[in-house]
Design a protein around this motif. Structure first.
Motif, short mmCIF file in Angstrom:
data_model
loop_
_atom_site.label_atom_id
_atom_site.label_comp_id
_atom_site.label_asym_id
_atom_site.label_seq_id
_atom_site.Cartn_x
_atom_site.Cartn_y
_atom_site.Cartn_z
N GLY A 45 0.81 -1.21 0.00
CA GLY A 45 0.00 0.00 0.00
C GLY A 45 0.85 1.26 0.00
O GLY A 45 0.59 2.20 -0.75
N ILE A 46 1.86 1.28 0.86
CA ILE A 46 2.76 2.44 0.91
C ILE A 46 3.53 2.57 -0.40
O ILE A 46 3.72 3.67 -0.92
CB ILE A 46 3.72 2.31 2.11
CG1 ILE A 46 2.92 2.42 3.42
CG2 ILE A 46 4.79 3.39 2.05
CD1 ILE A 46 3.76 2.25 4.66
N LEU A 47 3.94 1.42 -0.96
CA LEU A 47 4.65 1.45 -2.24
C LEU A 47 3.75 2.01 -3.34
O LEU A 47 4.19 2.81 -4.17
CB LEU A 47 5.13 0.05 -2.60
CG LEU A 47 5.89 -0.09 -3.93
CD1 LEU A 47 7.18 0.73 -3.90
CD2 LEU A 47 6.19 -1.55 -4.23
N PHE A 48 2.48 1.61 -3.34
CA PHE A 48 1.55 2.09 -4.37
C PHE A 48 1.30 3.58 -4.21
O PHE A 48 1.27 4.34 -5.19
CB PHE A 48 0.23 1.32 -4.27
CG PHE A 48 -0.85 1.83 -5.19
CD1 PHE A 48 -0.79 1.58 -6.55
CD2 PHE A 48 -1.91 2.56 -4.68
CE1 PHE A 48 -1.78 2.05 -7.40
CE2 PHE A 48 -2.91 3.03 -5.53
CZ PHE A 48 -2.84 2.77 -6.88
N ILE A 49 1.12 4.05 -2.97
CA ILE A 49 0.83 5.46 -2.74
C ILE A 49 2.04 6.33 -3.06
O ILE A 49 1.92 7.40 -3.66
CB ILE A 49 0.39 5.67 -1.28
CG1 ILE A 49 -0.95 4.96 -1.04
CG2 ILE A 49 0.27 7.15 -0.95
CD1 ILE A 49 -1.37 4.95 0.41
N LEU A 50 3.24 5.88 -2.65
CA LEU A 50 4.44 6.69 -2.86
C LEU A 50 5.04 6.52 -4.25
O LEU A 50 5.96 7.26 -4.62
CB LEU A 50 5.50 6.33 -1.80
CG LEU A 50 5.16 6.69 -0.36
CD1 LEU A 50 6.32 6.32 0.55
CD2 LEU A 50 4.86 8.20 -0.24
N GLY A 51 4.54 5.55 -5.02
CA GLY A 51 5.12 5.32 -6.34
C GLY A 51 5.05 6.54 -7.23
O GLY A 51 6.04 6.92 -7.87
N ALA A 52 3.87 7.18 -7.27
CA ALA A 52 3.70 8.34 -8.15
C ALA A 52 4.56 9.52 -7.71
O ALA A 52 5.34 10.06 -8.52
CB ALA A 52 2.23 8.74 -8.20
N PRO A 53 4.49 9.99 -6.45
CA PRO A 53 5.29 11.17 -6.09
C PRO A 53 6.79 10.94 -6.17
O PRO A 53 7.54 11.84 -6.55
CB PRO A 53 4.85 11.50 -4.66
CG PRO A 53 4.25 10.24 -4.14
CD PRO A 53 3.63 9.57 -5.31
N VAL A 54 7.25 9.73 -5.81
CA VAL A 54 8.69 9.48 -5.85
C VAL A 54 9.21 9.48 -7.29
O VAL A 54 10.24 10.09 -7.60
CB VAL A 54 9.02 8.15 -5.14
CG1 VAL A 54 10.47 7.74 -5.40
CG2 VAL A 54 8.77 8.27 -3.64
N THR A 55 8.50 8.79 -8.19
CA THR A 55 8.95 8.75 -9.58
C THR A 55 8.83 10.12 -10.24
O THR A 55 9.70 10.54 -11.01
CB THR A 55 8.16 7.72 -10.37
OG1 THR A 55 6.75 7.96 -10.21
CG2 THR A 55 8.48 6.31 -9.91
N VAL A 56 7.73 10.84 -9.95
CA VAL A 56 7.57 12.18 -10.53
C VAL A 56 8.66 13.11 -10.03
O VAL A 56 9.24 13.89 -10.80
CB VAL A 56 6.18 12.73 -10.19
CG1 VAL A 56 6.09 14.21 -10.50
CG2 VAL A 56 5.11 11.99 -10.95
N THR A 57 8.98 13.04 -8.74
CA THR A 57 10.04 13.89 -8.20
C THR A 57 11.39 13.56 -8.81
O THR A 57 12.18 14.47 -9.14
CB THR A 57 10.10 13.72 -6.67
OG1 THR A 57 8.83 14.04 -6.10
CG2 THR A 57 11.16 14.64 -6.07
N SER A 58 11.67 12.28 -9.00
CA SER A 58 12.96 11.89 -9.59
C SER A 58 13.08 12.42 -11.01
O SER A 58 14.13 12.97 -11.40
CB SER A 58 13.08 10.36 -9.59
OG SER A 58 12.99 9.84 -8.28
#
Length: 247
Positions: A182-195
């Motif tokens: 769940g945490i991986l799914f939620i943080l997937g978008a902001p982490v990849t977008v930020t990178s």
């Protein structure tokens, strides 16, 4: 409609390719979670999330741009970028209006019933495709804010995705997934977008001297690199080899 001619062309094809890959991967992951994990397509939740995302965009995009205008206030006159700002705002309102219209059409089609349900449902399906194509466009150009400053699209994308992920983390809404997934799914978008955003802004600074803190009026105009052209066709030279008759 969501990528008009006044939006400047991208300066980095590799970054644009990464954005498209991230959008496609995120869409596949979201459909998988809303369909298989939640035991059937969570249509109402998708509509609710669409309205929430629209509200976040309507609030955060002008606010973030306003903060940057305040930071640039001593380096140049904001009136110099007034026209591209208005164009970007119109594009933002057009997209949000399309999302709201789509949601209202779906709600109306299920509420009204009868023979009118068919044309309204068809219009809602058409608007779904329209909004999906528009979302794919604006995810790359972020409502044409590159016409104001080349660093605004990655900045706005980063701020928006984090603000949409934080409420799920605070409320513990893991969309039916386990804690880790769940945490991986939620943080997937902001982490990849930020990178990708950091990569884009870093390359803009390194290769074109464009910095986020620099007022748009102080940034020299940049001409996007032209795609490589193939060499001109040259017909074969000389005479063909001699062949005896019948050979």
């Amino acid at each position: 409609m969501f990528h008009p001619r006044w939006i400047p062309a991208s300066l980095d094809a590799s970054v644009e390719a990464l954005k498209k890959i991230r959008i496609i991967a995120g869409a596949v992951a979201a459909v998988g979670v809303y369909t298989f994990v939640e035991g059937g397509f969570a249509f109402d939740e998708v509509l609710e999330n669409a309205l929430t995302a629209s509200a976040v965009l309507l609030l955060i995009t002008p606010l973030t741009v306003g903060v940057m205008l305040y930071r640039w206030r001593h380096a140049g006159n904001w009136r110099l970028v007034r026209q591209p700002l208005m164009n970007s705002l119109k594009l933002l309102l057009l997209f949000i209006g399309s999302v709201v219209t789509t949601v209202l059409l779906f709600q109306l089609s299920t509420a009204i019933g009868g023979i009118l349900m068919l044309p309204i449902g068809l219009a809602a399906l058409w608007m779904t495709g329209f909004v999906a194509a528009g979302a794919f466009r604006v995810s790359g150009n972020f409502f044409g804010t590159a016409a104001v400053h080349r660093c605004l699209p990655p900045l706005l994308a980063t701020v928006t995705t984090w603000l949409m992920a934080i409420p799920d983390l605070l409320t513990g809404d893991l969309h039916g997934l386990g804690l880790a997934m769940g945490i991986l799914f939620i943080l997937g978008a902001p982490v990849t977008v930020t990178s990708i955003a950091l990569l884009e802004m870093g390359r803009l600074k390194r290769y074109y001297g464009i910095r986020l803190d620099a007022h748009p009026a102080t940034v020299p105009p940049v001409i996007p690199p032209m795609p490589p052209t193939p060499p001109p066709y040259v017909p074969p030279q000389g005479h063909p080899p001699y062949r005896p008759y019948g050979g």
